[in-house]
Motif scaffolding. Structure first.
Motif, mmCIF file in Angstrom:
data_model
loop_
_atom_site.group_PDB
_atom_site.id
_atom_site.type_symbol
_atom_site.label_atom_id
_atom_site.label_comp_id
_atom_site.label_asym_id
_atom_site.label_seq_id
_atom_site.Cartn_x
_atom_site.Cartn_y
_atom_site.Cartn_z
ATOM 1 N N LEU A 56 1.982 -1.459 14.379
ATOM 2 C CA LEU A 56 3.170 -0.525 14.107
ATOM 3 C C LEU A 56 3.167 0.685 14.457
ATOM 4 O O LEU A 56 2.340 0.913 14.902
ATOM 5 C CB LEU A 56 3.465 -1.109 12.824
ATOM 6 C CG LEU A 56 2.328 -1.232 11.325
ATOM 7 C CD1 LEU A 56 3.219 0.641 11.122
ATOM 8 C CD2 LEU A 56 2.542 -2.020 10.368
ATOM 9 N N ASN A 57 4.730 1.476 14.531
ATOM 10 C CA ASN A 57 4.348 2.734 14.583
ATOM 11 C C ASN A 57 4.808 3.140 13.142
ATOM 12 O O ASN A 57 5.444 2.541 12.438
ATOM 13 C CB ASN A 57 5.080 3.078 15.802
ATOM 14 C CG ASN A 57 4.784 2.661 17.022
ATOM 15 O OD1 ASN A 57 3.442 3.472 16.917
ATOM 16 N ND2 ASN A 57 5.681 2.774 17.838
ATOM 17 N N ILE A 58 4.010 4.405 12.359
ATOM 18 C CA ILE A 58 5.211 4.638 11.428
ATOM 19 C C ILE A 58 4.456 6.257 10.882
ATOM 20 O O ILE A 58 3.338 6.435 12.047
ATOM 21 C CB ILE A 58 3.950 4.304 9.934
ATOM 22 C CG1 ILE A 58 4.649 4.584 8.458
ATOM 23 C CG2 ILE A 58 2.529 3.802 9.507
ATOM 24 C CD1 ILE A 58 4.072 3.294 7.500
ATOM 25 N N ALA A 59 4.829 7.221 10.346
ATOM 26 C CA ALA A 59 5.702 8.608 10.350
ATOM 27 C C ALA A 59 4.049 8.831 9.613
ATOM 28 O O ALA A 59 3.234 10.113 10.092
ATOM 29 C CB ALA A 59 6.105 9.180 9.971
ATOM 30 N N ASP A 60 3.855 8.325 8.110
ATOM 31 C CA ASP A 60 3.067 8.311 7.224
ATOM 32 C C ASP A 60 2.120 7.439 7.223
ATOM 33 O O ASP A 60 2.476 6.509 5.976
ATOM 34 C CB ASP A 60 3.616 8.841 6.432
ATOM 35 C CG ASP A 60 2.216 9.658 5.251
ATOM 36 O OD1 ASP A 60 1.034 9.251 5.193
ATOM 37 O OD2 ASP A 60 2.763 10.468 4.138
ATOM 38 N N PRO A 61 0.492 7.044 7.326
ATOM 39 C CA PRO A 61 0.177 5.600 6.521
ATOM 40 C C PRO A 61 0.134 5.355 5.897
ATOM 41 O O PRO A 61 -0.765 4.344 5.499
ATOM 42 C CB PRO A 61 -1.187 5.435 8.318
ATOM 43 C CG PRO A 61 -0.692 6.118 9.717
ATOM 44 C CD PRO A 61 -0.061 7.861 8.486
ATOM 45 N N LYS A 62 0.195 6.513 5.142
ATOM 46 C CA LYS A 62 -0.141 6.685 3.307
ATOM 47 C C LYS A 62 0.916 5.732 2.981
ATOM 48 O O LYS A 62 1.078 5.388 1.790
ATOM 49 C CB LYS A 62 -0.077 7.646 2.662
ATOM 50 C CG LYS A 62 -1.334 8.375 3.310
ATOM 51 C CD LYS A 62 -1.746 9.689 2.804
ATOM 52 C CE LYS A 62 -3.260 10.070 3.339
ATOM 53 N NZ LYS A 62 -3.410 11.783 2.950
ATOM 54 N N GLN A 63 2.423 5.705 3.733
ATOM 55 C CA GLN A 63 3.025 5.058 2.948
ATOM 56 C C GLN A 63 3.089 3.611 2.678
ATOM 57 O O GLN A 63 3.633 3.105 2.061
ATOM 58 C CB GLN A 63 3.920 4.918 3.426
ATOM 59 C CG GLN A 63 4.857 6.757 4.363
ATOM 60 C CD GLN A 63 5.426 6.916 2.027
ATOM 61 O OE1 GLN A 63 6.023 6.289 1.795
ATOM 62 N NE2 GLN A 63 5.593 8.156 1.894
ATOM 63 N N LEU A 64 2.299 3.183 3.080
ATOM 64 C CA LEU A 64 1.413 1.362 3.830
ATOM 65 C C LEU A 64 1.243 1.207 2.039
ATOM 66 O O LEU A 64 1.326 -0.305 1.838
ATOM 67 C CB LEU A 64 0.803 1.384 4.652
ATOM 68 C CG LEU A 64 1.315 1.308 6.096
ATOM 69 C CD1 LEU A 64 0.438 1.032 6.899
ATOM 70 C CD2 LEU A 64 2.239 0.936 6.829
ATOM 71 N N ASP A 65 0.246 1.918 1.652
ATOM 72 C CA ASP A 65 -0.520 1.507 0.772
ATOM 73 C C ASP A 65 0.622 1.571 -0.705
ATOM 74 O O ASP A 65 0.803 0.547 -1.646
ATOM 75 C CB ASP A 65 -1.405 3.404 -0.285
ATOM 76 C CG ASP A 65 -2.187 3.718 0.669
ATOM 77 O OD1 ASP A 65 -3.029 2.368 1.811
ATOM 78 O OD2 ASP A 65 -2.875 4.861 0.822
ATOM 79 N N ALA A 66 2.090 2.069 -0.692
ATOM 80 C CA ALA A 66 3.499 1.807 -1.740
ATOM 81 C C ALA A 66 3.267 0.363 -1.265
ATOM 82 O O ALA A 66 4.185 -0.223 -2.430
ATOM 83 C CB ALA A 66 3.483 2.532 -1.542
#
Length: 104
Positions: A56-66
């Motif tokens: 997947l593509n994501i601007a901020d991988p830290k968003q996955l933690d939520a």
């Protein structure tokens, strides 16, 4: 955007069920993933091993933690646990992958 890739494991004999469940992905889950910044999310299956490869593509991988704290994510994991390897909290067993080559 950053690419994030990982593997999961599907139980043998559930290939069509996995596809069916994703073909009817819940709108609220789609919204959650989109709101987290996930774009161009693909999952591929190695039919000989049952290994699922996700990217997947994501601007901020830290968003996955939520995501694990979200109720819809918890419901999705509970819905999927009978057809794939899962952890005690119902999340899929995942193995992160390190990118070693990219040709834009």
């Amino acid at each position: 955007m950053q690419r994030v890739a990982f593997t999961m494991k599907l139980f043998k004999g559930f290939e069509e069920e996995y596809r069916r469940r994703h073909d009817t992905l819940w709108p609220e889950l789609q919204t959650l993933l989109h709101d987290a910044g996930i774009r161009e999310y693909s999952i591929f299956l190695d039919e000989s091993s049952g290994i699922l490869f996700a990217v997947l593509n994501i601007a901020d991988p830290k968003q996955l933690d939520a995501l694990p704290a979200q109720a819809v994510m918890q419901r999705w994991w509970a819905y999927m646990k009978d057809i794939m390897e899962s952890n005690p909290d119902n999340s899929p067993v995942t193995s992160p992958l390190k990118e070693v080559f990219y040709l834009p």
